[in-house]
Write a protein that holds these residues in place. Structure first.
Motif, PDB file in Angstrom:
ATOM      1  N   ASN A  29       0.804  -1.214   0.000  1.00  0.00           N
ATOM      2  CA  ASN A  29       0.000   0.000   0.000  1.00  0.00           C
ATOM      3  C   ASN A  29       0.839   1.267   0.000  1.00  0.00           C
ATOM      4  O   ASN A  29       0.299   2.370  -0.042  1.00  0.00           O
ATOM      5  N   ARG A  32       1.499   3.039  -5.650  1.00  0.00           N
ATOM      6  CA  ARG A  32       0.359   3.032  -6.558  1.00  0.00           C
ATOM      7  C   ARG A  32       0.446   1.760  -7.395  1.00  0.00           C
ATOM      8  O   ARG A  32       1.544   1.327  -7.756  1.00  0.00           O
ATOM      9  N   VAL A  47      -6.925  -0.747 -14.592  1.00  0.00           N
ATOM     10  CA  VAL A  47      -7.269   0.317 -13.644  1.00  0.00           C
ATOM     11  C   VAL A  47      -6.026   0.711 -12.861  1.00  0.00           C
ATOM     12  O   VAL A  47      -5.131  -0.104 -12.629  1.00  0.00           O
ATOM     13  N   PHE A  48      -5.974   1.978 -12.471  1.00  0.00           N
ATOM     14  CA  PHE A  48      -4.878   2.506 -11.667  1.00  0.00           C
ATOM     15  C   PHE A  48      -5.434   2.818 -10.275  1.00  0.00           C
ATOM     16  O   PHE A  48      -6.424   3.537 -10.156  1.00  0.00           O
ATOM     17  N   GLU A  49      -4.798   2.281  -9.242  1.00  0.00           N
ATOM     18  CA  GLU A  49      -5.259   2.475  -7.875  1.00  0.00           C
ATOM     19  C   GLU A  49      -4.148   3.101  -7.038  1.00  0.00           C
ATOM     20  O   GLU A  49      -2.972   2.790  -7.218  1.00  0.00           O
ATOM     21  N   LYS A  50      -4.542   3.996  -6.109  1.00  0.00           N
ATOM     22  CA  LYS A  50      -3.552   4.598  -5.214  1.00  0.00           C
ATOM     23  C   LYS A  50      -3.040   3.598  -4.194  1.00  0.00           C
ATOM     24  O   LYS A  50      -1.937   3.741  -3.670  1.00  0.00           O
ATOM     25  N   ARG A  51      -3.854   2.607  -3.914  1.00  0.00           N
ATOM     26  CA  ARG A  51      -3.443   1.542  -2.999  1.00  0.00           C
ATOM     27  C   ARG A  51      -4.160   0.259  -3.384  1.00  0.00           C
ATOM     28  O   ARG A  51      -5.145   0.277  -4.120  1.00  0.00           O
ATOM     29  N   LEU A  52      -3.689  -0.841  -2.874  1.00  0.00           N
ATOM     30  CA  LEU A  52      -4.257  -2.142  -3.206  1.00  0.00           C
ATOM     31  C   LEU A  52      -5.604  -2.301  -2.511  1.00  0.00           C
ATOM     32  O   LEU A  52      -5.693  -2.167  -1.286  1.00  0.00           O
ATOM     33  N   PRO A  53      -6.693  -2.548  -3.264  1.00  0.00           N
ATOM     34  CA  PRO A  53      -8.006  -2.737  -2.629  1.00  0.00           C
ATOM     35  C   PRO A  53      -7.985  -3.917  -1.657  1.00  0.00           C
ATOM     36  O   PRO A  53      -7.306  -4.926  -1.888  1.00  0.00           O
ATOM     37  N   ILE A  56      -9.170  -7.395  -3.109  1.00  0.00           N
ATOM     38  CA  ILE A  56      -8.583  -7.854  -4.367  1.00  0.00           C
ATOM     39  C   ILE A  56      -8.072  -9.285  -4.240  1.00  0.00           C
ATOM     40  O   ILE A  56      -7.602  -9.702  -3.186  1.00  0.00           O
ATOM     41  N   TYR A  66       2.980   0.663 -10.086  1.00  0.00           N
ATOM     42  CA  TYR A  66       2.957   1.735 -11.075  1.00  0.00           C
ATOM     43  C   TYR A  66       4.345   2.367 -11.175  1.00  0.00           C
ATOM     44  O   TYR A  66       4.945   2.733 -10.159  1.00  0.00           O
TER      45      TYR A  66
END
Length: 206
Positions: A29, A32, A47-53, A56, A66
């Motif tokens: 986390n 990105r 998809v681009f995420e700021k942190r790992l859902p 997931i 990223y």
């Protein structure tokens, strides 16, 4: 198959973005992440995420860190006898993303002098290794690779093994490769005729 291709590159020592291990979410986390469906194409399924859902799971997804940097592309031409050469480096230009390109503007071919000596060395080292890998798996035709250039390092993102929007440019402007007649090379390749020997993974000095 993005997972298969990423694994192939890793097993052959080619530079790729780090995968995110799901068993260490606290450390993951900090970064990105880019999440891609295993069998997606054209940006769909990415998809681009700021942190790992939190919910997931790997399943049919490729999850990587990223990497900020310049997105670039290069084409490799190869025949059945292992002859090969590469194109100049290019960028694909779009109007904007939300999250996909609204308008495709075209291709920008990058002058060689836009890259430092270290950057050129990194790109040519990557291309040399890619050519060796393609020969190992008996590939022939055109392979278009997308990669990120970051801090004098290349990170391979994906490969489109087909004709692309860049292919007509290369056919019309031979100075974009080291081969004087790239269209003849391709015709000979698909007709299983011999090409003059060429094994050149350097970036053309455009």
């Amino acid at each position: 198959d993005k997972v298969w291709f990423d694994t192939l590159l890793r097993n052959n020592g080619l530079p790729v973005p780090p995968r995110i291990p799901l068993d260490s979410k606290n450390s993951a986390n900090r970064f990105r992440v880019v999440i891609q469906e295993r069998k997606s194409m054209g940006g769909f399924g990415t998809v681009f995420e700021k942190r790992l859902p939190n919910d997931i799971s790997v399943g049919n997804r490729l999850i990587r860190r990223y990497i900020p940097g310049i997105p670039l592309g290069i084409s490799i031409f190869m025949d059945q006898r292992g002859n090969y050469f590469s194109s100049c480096v290019r960028r694909q230009c779009y109007a904007r993303m939300r999250p996909f390109p609204e308008q495709y503007l075209g291709i920008q071919w990058m002058p060689t002098n836009d890259f430092s000596r270290d950057e050129r060395s990194a790109i040519e080292d990557m291309t040399t290794k890619l050519c060796a890998l393609l020969r190992t798996i008996n590939f022939f035709g055109v392979a278009n690779f997308d990669f990120i250039l970051h801090n004098n390092r290349c990170f391979i993102l994906e490969c489109n093994p087909r004709f692309s929007g860049a292919t007509p440019h290369i056919m019309m402007h031979p100075r974009l490769t080291h081969h004087s007649h790239p269209w003849r090379f391709l015709l000979n390749t698909f007709r299983n005729r011999r090409n003059a020997p060429i094994r050149n993974a350097r970036i053309p000095r455009s």
